[in-house]
Scaffold this active site. Structure first.
Site, PDB file in Angstrom:
ATOM      1  N   GLU A   1      13.586   6.159   8.576  1.00  0.00           N
ATOM      2  CA  GLU A   1      12.301   5.448   8.692  1.00  0.00           C
ATOM      3  C   GLU A   1      12.165   4.394   7.588  1.00  0.00           C
ATOM      4  OE1 GLU A   1      10.356   9.279   8.847  1.00  0.00           O
ATOM      5  OE2 GLU A   1       9.514   8.829  10.813  1.00  0.00           O
TER       6      GLU A   1
ATOM      7  N   ALA B   1      12.200  13.112   4.315  1.00  0.00           N
ATOM      8  CA  ALA B   1      11.068  13.557   3.513  1.00  0.00           C
ATOM      9  C   ALA B   1      11.432  14.917   2.922  1.00  0.00           C
ATOM     10  CB  ALA B   1       9.831  13.655   4.387  1.00  0.00           C
TER      11      ALA B   1
ATOM     12  N   GLU C   1      13.644  15.727  12.866  1.00  0.00           N
ATOM     13  CA  GLU C   1      12.344  16.388  12.708  1.00  0.00           C
ATOM     14  C   GLU C   1      12.062  17.497  13.716  1.00  0.00           C
ATOM     15  OE1 GLU C   1      12.862  13.170  12.383  1.00  0.00           O
ATOM     16  OE2 GLU C   1      11.726  12.371  10.693  1.00  0.00           O
TER      17      GLU C   1
ATOM     18  N   GLY D   1      12.826  10.629   7.239  1.00  0.00           N
ATOM     19  CA  GLY D   1      12.173   9.607   6.425  1.00  0.00           C
ATOM     20  C   GLY D   1      13.134   8.577   5.852  1.00  0.00           C
TER      21      GLY D   1
HETATM   22  N1  CAA Z   1      14.312  17.762   1.519  1.00  0.00           N
HETATM   23  C1  CAA Z   1      14.522  18.521   0.424  1.00  0.00           C
HETATM   24  N2  CAA Z   1      15.735  18.784  -0.077  1.00  0.00           N
HETATM   25  C2  CAA Z   1      16.794  18.267   0.561  1.00  0.00           C
HETATM   26  C3  CAA Z   1      16.666  17.470   1.705  1.00  0.00           C
HETATM   27  C4  CAA Z   1      15.358  17.212   2.181  1.00  0.00           C
HETATM   28  N3  CAA Z   1      15.119  16.427   3.245  1.00  0.00           N
HETATM   29  N4  CAA Z   1      17.899  17.105   2.122  1.00  0.00           N
HETATM   30  C5  CAA Z   1      18.770  17.653   1.257  1.00  0.00           C
HETATM   31  N5  CAA Z   1      18.113  18.362   0.312  1.00  0.00           N
HETATM   32  C6  CAA Z   1      18.686  19.121  -0.798  1.00  0.00           C
HETATM   33  C7  CAA Z   1      19.294  20.425  -0.317  1.00  0.00           C
HETATM   34  O1  CAA Z   1      18.300  21.406  -0.165  1.00  0.00           O
HETATM   35  C8  CAA Z   1      20.261  20.720  -1.432  1.00  0.00           C
HETATM   36  O2  CAA Z   1      19.543  21.241  -2.526  1.00  0.00           O
HETATM   37  P1  CAA Z   1      20.148  22.513  -3.362  1.00  0.00           P
HETATM   38  O3  CAA Z   1      21.444  22.004  -3.927  1.00  0.00           O
HETATM   39  O4  CAA Z   1      19.096  22.766  -4.380  1.00  0.00           O
HETATM   40  O5  CAA Z   1      20.343  23.619  -2.369  1.00  0.00           O
HETATM   41  C9  CAA Z   1      20.752  19.332  -1.843  1.00  0.00           C
HETATM   42  O6  CAA Z   1      19.784  18.413  -1.342  1.00  0.00           O
HETATM   43  C10 CAA Z   1      22.097  18.985  -1.241  1.00  0.00           C
HETATM   44  O7  CAA Z   1      21.990  19.159   0.157  1.00  0.00           O
HETATM   45  P2  CAA Z   1      23.020  20.092   0.990  1.00  0.00           P
HETATM   46  O8  CAA Z   1      23.597  21.150   0.132  1.00  0.00           O
HETATM   47  O9  CAA Z   1      22.312  20.510   2.248  1.00  0.00           O
HETATM   48  O10 CAA Z   1      24.152  19.004   1.323  1.00  0.00           O
HETATM   49  P3  CAA Z   1      25.135  18.990   2.591  1.00  0.00           P
HETATM   50  O11 CAA Z   1      26.147  17.949   2.307  1.00  0.00           O
HETATM   51  O12 CAA Z   1      25.611  20.356   2.917  1.00  0.00           O
HETATM   52  O13 CAA Z   1      24.211  18.500   3.811  1.00  0.00           O
HETATM   53  C11 CAA Z   1      22.548  17.134   4.878  1.00  0.00           C
HETATM   54  C12 CAA Z   1      23.644  17.213   3.820  1.00  0.00           C
HETATM   55  C13 CAA Z   1      23.174  17.249   6.285  1.00  0.00           C
HETATM   56  C14 CAA Z   1      21.876  15.760   4.743  1.00  0.00           C
HETATM   57  C15 CAA Z   1      21.535  18.283   4.679  1.00  0.00           C
HETATM   58  O14 CAA Z   1      21.116  18.278   3.324  1.00  0.00           O
HETATM   59  C16 CAA Z   1      20.305  18.178   5.522  1.00  0.00           C
HETATM   60  O15 CAA Z   1      20.340  18.483   6.701  1.00  0.00           O
HETATM   61  N6  CAA Z   1      19.166  17.746   4.917  1.00  0.00           N
HETATM   62  C17 CAA Z   1      17.902  17.678   5.596  1.00  0.00           C
HETATM   63  C18 CAA Z   1      17.851  16.500   6.533  1.00  0.00           C
HETATM   64  C19 CAA Z   1      16.545  16.481   7.275  1.00  0.00           C
HETATM   65  O16 CAA Z   1      16.234  17.360   8.067  1.00  0.00           O
HETATM   66  N7  CAA Z   1      15.752  15.413   7.059  1.00  0.00           N
HETATM   67  C20 CAA Z   1      14.492  15.217   7.728  1.00  0.00           C
HETATM   68  C21 CAA Z   1      13.370  15.757   6.903  1.00  0.00           C
HETATM   69  S1  CAA Z   1      11.849  15.766   7.801  1.00  0.00           S
HETATM   70  C22 CAA Z   1      11.246  14.184   7.664  1.00  0.00           C
HETATM   71  O17 CAA Z   1      11.867  13.278   7.131  1.00  0.00           O
HETATM   72  C23 CAA Z   1       9.851  14.035   8.227  1.00  0.00           C
HETATM   73  C24 CAA Z   1       9.324  12.653   8.324  1.00  0.00           C
HETATM   74  O18 CAA Z   1       9.643  11.871   9.214  1.00  0.00           O
HETATM   75  C25 CAA Z   1       8.274  12.235   7.387  1.00  0.00           C
END
Ligand code: CAA
Length: 259
Positions: free
Chosen positions: A113, A65, A133, A110
């Site tokens: 999910e 998400a 999360e 998400g």
């Molecule tokens: N939300 C918003 N933006 C996201 C995102 C997310 N979940 N995941 C990645 N992005 C964005 C990053 O912010 C980045 O944007 P910018 O270039 O503008 O900075 C872009 O996507 C590329 O990501 P990274 O530079 O971080 O890429 P990476 O290869 O270094 O890392 C990754 C990849 C490990 C997937 C890392 O992006 C990451 O950890 N993302 C978040 C994963 C996460 O925590 N997901 C769970 C969200 S909570 C949820 O889903 C709740 C629910 O159950 C409803």
């Protein structure tokens, strides 16, 4: 319909819904969720589509998400956001047409999910799975605490959710989270091949089977078997049952009509 964050295609009887918000690794914000919901409606109502594939463009399936959208929500807004995700994923799960998640890369939060709401998951050898999360101060909110335990068992689900460990495709296969792992460049071929195999069967029977499997997973076994018996009975009101059995007796391939 035109979409900003989705590519919706058709290849014969197979629908392909690809999430395309690559600058945020296909993260699910309200707009993306709404587009997925509309695209799934299109697939459900398109009589030519028998099976659909859900995948992601670029290096992620879905990285979760959208954290930027969530970060300043209050509790009421967060519940509404969760409901939006739960509703669209439940629509995928409960619709009668089978779905295959072709997991091409990160399936986190998400994203996992969403993959779990599909009926079958095929993973590229580069795919990564996890529920990050609790590391962000929240619980999974789009069905993760419910569906993960049903797929991998309660102990493994707790381990993955509490530790936020990210696992690779082979481990996901070994715990039953995915059905199959293939080389990245074979992913869509494999998903299409499985989708076509399903699409060639008697669709009323495929759909009643999905309904029976889903419903019986949520009720006691007596009720589940009652549902199974009734759907079995309904098959005998279809032309495809007559054709399927006639073809067997006549030693030829059946020509199903989907009704
Ligand atoms: N939300 C918003 N933006 C996201 C995102 C997310 N979940 N995941 C990645 N992005 C964005 C990053 O912010 C980045 O944007 P910018 O270039 O503008 O900075 C872009 O996507 C590329 O990501 P990274 O530079 O971080 O890429 P990476 O290869 O270094 O890392 C990754 C990849 C490990 C997937 C890392 O992006 C990451 O950890 N993302 C978040 C994963 C996460 O925590 N997901 C769970 C969200 S909570 C949820 O889903 C709740 C629910 O159950 C409803």
């Amino acid at each position: 319909m035109d979409y900003k964050n989705i590519i919706l295609k058709k290849d014969g009887a197979i629908g392909i819904l690809s999430i395309n918000r690559q600058n945020a690794l296909n993260a699910l914000n309200t707009e993306v969720l709404s587009e997925i919901s509309k695209a799934v409606d299109e697939l459900i109502h398109d009589e030519e589509v028998n099976v659909f594939i859900v995948t992601g463009e670029g290096r992620a399936f879905v990285a979760g998400a959208d954290i930027l959208e969530m970060k300043d929500l209050n509790s009421a807004q967060a519940r509404r956001f969760a409901q939006a995700g739960l509703d669209v994923f439940r629509k995928i799960e409960l619709c009668e047409k089978p779905s295959i998640a072709a997991v091409n890369g990160y399936a986190l939060g998400g994203g996992l999910e969403l993959a779990m709401a599909c009926d079958i998951r095929i993973a590229s050898n580069y795919a990564k799975f996890g529920q990050p999360e609790v590391g962000l101060g929240i619980t999974p909110g789009f069905g993760g605490t419910n569906r993960l335990q049903r797929l991998v068992g309660i102990a493994k689900a707790k381990e993955l959710i509490f530790t936020t460990d990210v696992i690779g495709a082979e481990e996901a296969l070994s715990i039953g989270l995915v059905n199959k792992v293939v080389e990245a460049d074979k992913l869509m071929d494999e998903a299409m091949s499985m989708a076509n195999k399903i699409a060639q069967k008697a669709q009323p029977a495929v759909r009643y089977s999905k309904v029976s499997i889903n419903r019986s997973a949520e009720v006691d076994i007596e009720t589940g078997m009652e549902i199974e018996k009734n759907l079995f009975g309904l098959c005998f009101a279809t032309e495809d049952q007559k054709e399927g059995m006639r073809a067997f007796v006549e030693k030829r391939n059946p020509q199903f009509k989907g009704k």
